[in-house]
Write a protein that holds these residues in place. Structure first.
Motif, PDB file in Angstrom:
ATOM      1  N   PRO A  83       0.846  -1.206   0.000  1.00 13.49           N
ATOM      2  CA  PRO A  83       0.000   0.000   0.000  1.00 13.49           C
ATOM      3  C   PRO A  83       0.876   1.250   0.000  1.00 13.49           C
ATOM      4  O   PRO A  83       1.867   1.316   0.712  1.00 13.49           O
ATOM      5  N   PHE A  84       0.520   2.217  -0.810  1.00 10.06           N
ATOM      6  CA  PHE A  84       1.297   3.450  -0.882  1.00 10.06           C
ATOM      7  C   PHE A  84       0.396   4.585  -1.334  1.00 10.06           C
ATOM      8  O   PHE A  84       0.015   4.649  -2.486  1.00 10.06           O
ATOM      9  N   GLU A  85       0.053   5.483  -0.399  1.00  9.37           N
ATOM     10  CA  GLU A  85      -0.891   6.554  -0.693  1.00  9.37           C
ATOM     11  C   GLU A  85      -0.309   7.941  -0.452  1.00  9.37           C
ATOM     12  O   GLU A  85      -1.008   8.934  -0.597  1.00  9.37           O
ATOM     13  N   LYS A  86       0.956   8.023  -0.086  1.00 12.38           N
ATOM     14  CA  LYS A  86       1.544   9.327   0.212  1.00 12.38           C
ATOM     15  C   LYS A  86       1.918  10.061  -1.066  1.00 12.38           C
ATOM     16  O   LYS A  86       2.230   9.443  -2.088  1.00 12.38           O
ATOM     17  N   THR A  87       1.891  11.389  -0.979  1.00 10.97           N
ATOM     18  CA  THR A  87       2.317  12.232  -2.094  1.00 10.97           C
ATOM     19  C   THR A  87       3.220  13.333  -1.557  1.00 10.97           C
ATOM     20  O   THR A  87       3.409  13.475  -0.350  1.00 10.97           O
ATOM     21  N   GLY A  88       3.773  14.132  -2.473  1.00 15.35           N
ATOM     22  CA  GLY A  88       4.691  15.199  -2.079  1.00 15.35           C
ATOM     23  C   GLY A  88       6.123  14.720  -2.131  1.00 15.35           C
ATOM     24  O   GLY A  88       6.458  13.736  -2.803  1.00 15.35           O
ATOM     25  N   LYS A  89       6.984  15.398  -1.399  1.00  8.36           N
ATOM     26  CA  LYS A  89       8.394  15.027  -1.352  1.00  8.36           C
ATOM     27  C   LYS A  89       8.585  13.890  -0.349  1.00  8.36           C
ATOM     28  O   LYS A  89       8.256  14.033   0.823  1.00  8.36           O
ATOM     29  N   LEU A  90       9.129  12.799  -0.841  1.00  2.66           N
ATOM     30  CA  LEU A  90       9.240  11.594  -0.024  1.00  2.66           C
ATOM     31  C   LEU A  90      10.658  11.048  -0.026  1.00  2.66           C
ATOM     32  O   LEU A  90      11.374  11.147  -1.025  1.00  2.66           O
ATOM     33  N   GLN A  91      11.036  10.472   1.085  1.00  2.93           N
ATOM     34  CA  GLN A  91      12.280   9.722   1.185  1.00  2.93           C
ATOM     35  C   GLN A  91      11.917   8.262   1.410  1.00  2.93           C
ATOM     36  O   GLN A  91      11.242   7.935   2.390  1.00  2.93           O
ATOM     37  N   LEU A  92      12.353   7.406   0.511  1.00  2.00           N
ATOM     38  CA  LEU A  92      12.016   5.997   0.585  1.00  2.00           C
ATOM     39  C   LEU A  92      13.277   5.169   0.742  1.00  2.00           C
ATOM     40  O   LEU A  92      14.352   5.561   0.301  1.00  2.00           O
ATOM     41  N   GLU A  93      13.110   4.014   1.358  1.00  4.63           N
ATOM     42  CA  GLU A  93      14.238   3.103   1.526  1.00  4.63           C
ATOM     43  C   GLU A  93      13.760   1.681   1.247  1.00  4.63           C
ATOM     44  O   GLU A  93      12.776   1.220   1.839  1.00  4.63           O
ATOM     45  N   PHE A  94      14.450   1.018   0.337  1.00  6.56           N
ATOM     46  CA  PHE A  94      14.075  -0.332  -0.079  1.00  6.56           C
ATOM     47  C   PHE A  94      15.188  -1.314   0.290  1.00  6.56           C
ATOM     48  O   PHE A  94      16.371  -0.966   0.288  1.00  6.56           O
ATOM     49  N   GLN A  95      14.785  -2.538   0.563  1.00 10.17           N
ATOM     50  CA  GLN A  95      15.763  -3.596   0.783  1.00 10.17           C
ATOM     51  C   GLN A  95      15.168  -4.928   0.342  1.00 10.17           C
ATOM     52  O   GLN A  95      14.011  -5.224   0.634  1.00 10.17           O
ATOM     53  N   TYR A  96      15.968  -5.712  -0.364  1.00  8.78           N
ATOM     54  CA  TYR A  96      15.519  -7.051  -0.744  1.00  8.78           C
ATOM     55  C   TYR A  96      15.648  -7.965   0.463  1.00  8.78           C
ATOM     56  O   TYR A  96      16.582  -7.850   1.253  1.00  8.78           O
TER      57      TYR A  96
END
Length: 259
Positions: free
Chosen positions: A225-238
């Motif tokens: 789920p992803f509903e945020k907008t604007g300037k975002l900082q995201l972090e992904f990891q496998y």
């Protein structure tokens, strides 16, 4: 079996890799095929195109029913002379017995490397063999992209370039014994009419590739789920788990610093 274009590309890529090794002067090419299913669909056409002294297969399958059906099929078709080993085993923990393996083949993936053991299956035997081994697929790229419509896809950040170099440089955590995967950080500006998706691109071998919408492996996968907008900082990891795939480590709104 139902995706003809995808299967055709893998078979042609494998055939070309075998021919390239033969052209280098190696008479017999030993192929480790991990995750065969009951038909070993990528191997059977190859066996019918070469002689047993030109190719040999080590076939690995984790499901006992599939393993038994595959053995019956190979015997019925008279293809056992092509088989060096046929083993009922978990390829992600398999101890390689033959160091002459020239090609590691596995097609055990879903789009964006989700819910299938492709990564752990390739990492395990790949780290037991030298750098000359050829991986098929040769490269899997998963990127985060911004999407306005099906025809408007903007790649933002590559999360992984899963290839031979990546496999050889991957190490395990000394405490947990699990493969270590890096955190990938991304800062974006997302509008209300845009959504984030994973984009998968596959180089099977040299010119044999699968791009966007060429198969079910390369469809866009929405990040939910992803509903945020604007300037975002995201972090992904496998992560490697019962449900492997990329996960959010954090999603922070830059302006208000709220997770």
């Amino acid at each position: 079996m139902k995706e003809i274009f995808r299967t055709q590309r893998f078979i042609k890529g494998l055939s070309q890799a075998i021919k390239d090794i033969h052209n280098q002067g190696q008479q017999t090419v030993h192929i480790l095929y991990a995750g065969t299913g009951p038909f070993a669909a990528l191997a059977l056409p190859i066996m019918l195109s070469f002689e047993p002294n030109q190719i040999q297969f080590t076939l690995l399958e984790i499901n006992e029913n599939s393993y038994n059906r595959l053995q019956m099929l190979l015997e019925h078709l008279g293809l056992m002379p092509y088989i060096r080993r046929l083993e009922l085993t978990d390829a992600s923990n398999y101890q390689v017995k033959d160091k002459d393996i020239a090609i590691i083949l596995s097609e055990t993936m879903n789009l964006a490397l989700f819910k299938e053991p492709q990564v752990s299956i390739m990492l395990n035997p790949g780290n037991q063999l030298d750098e000359k081994v050829i991986y098929i697929p040769q490269e899997i790229n998963v990127s985060v992209c911004k999407q306005k419509s099906s025809s408007s896809v903007i790649p933002l950040k590559k999360l992984t370039q899963f290839d031979g170099s990546y496999i050889r440089n991957k190490t395990k955590d000394s405490f947990t014994g699990n493969w270590k995967f890096e955190n990938i950080k991304l800062e974006i500006d997302l509008n209300t009419n845009e959504r984030l998706s994973y984009l998968t691109e596959i180089t099977i071998y040299k010119e044999f590739k699968l791009g966007l919408n060429d198969s079910s492996l390369t469809l866009l996968k929405s990040i939910k789920p992803f509903e945020k907008t604007g300037k975002l900082q995201l972090e992904f990891q496998y992560q490697v788990s019962e449900n492997p795939g990329f996960v959010f480590k954090e999603a922070i709104a830059v302006e208000n610093k709220l997770k």
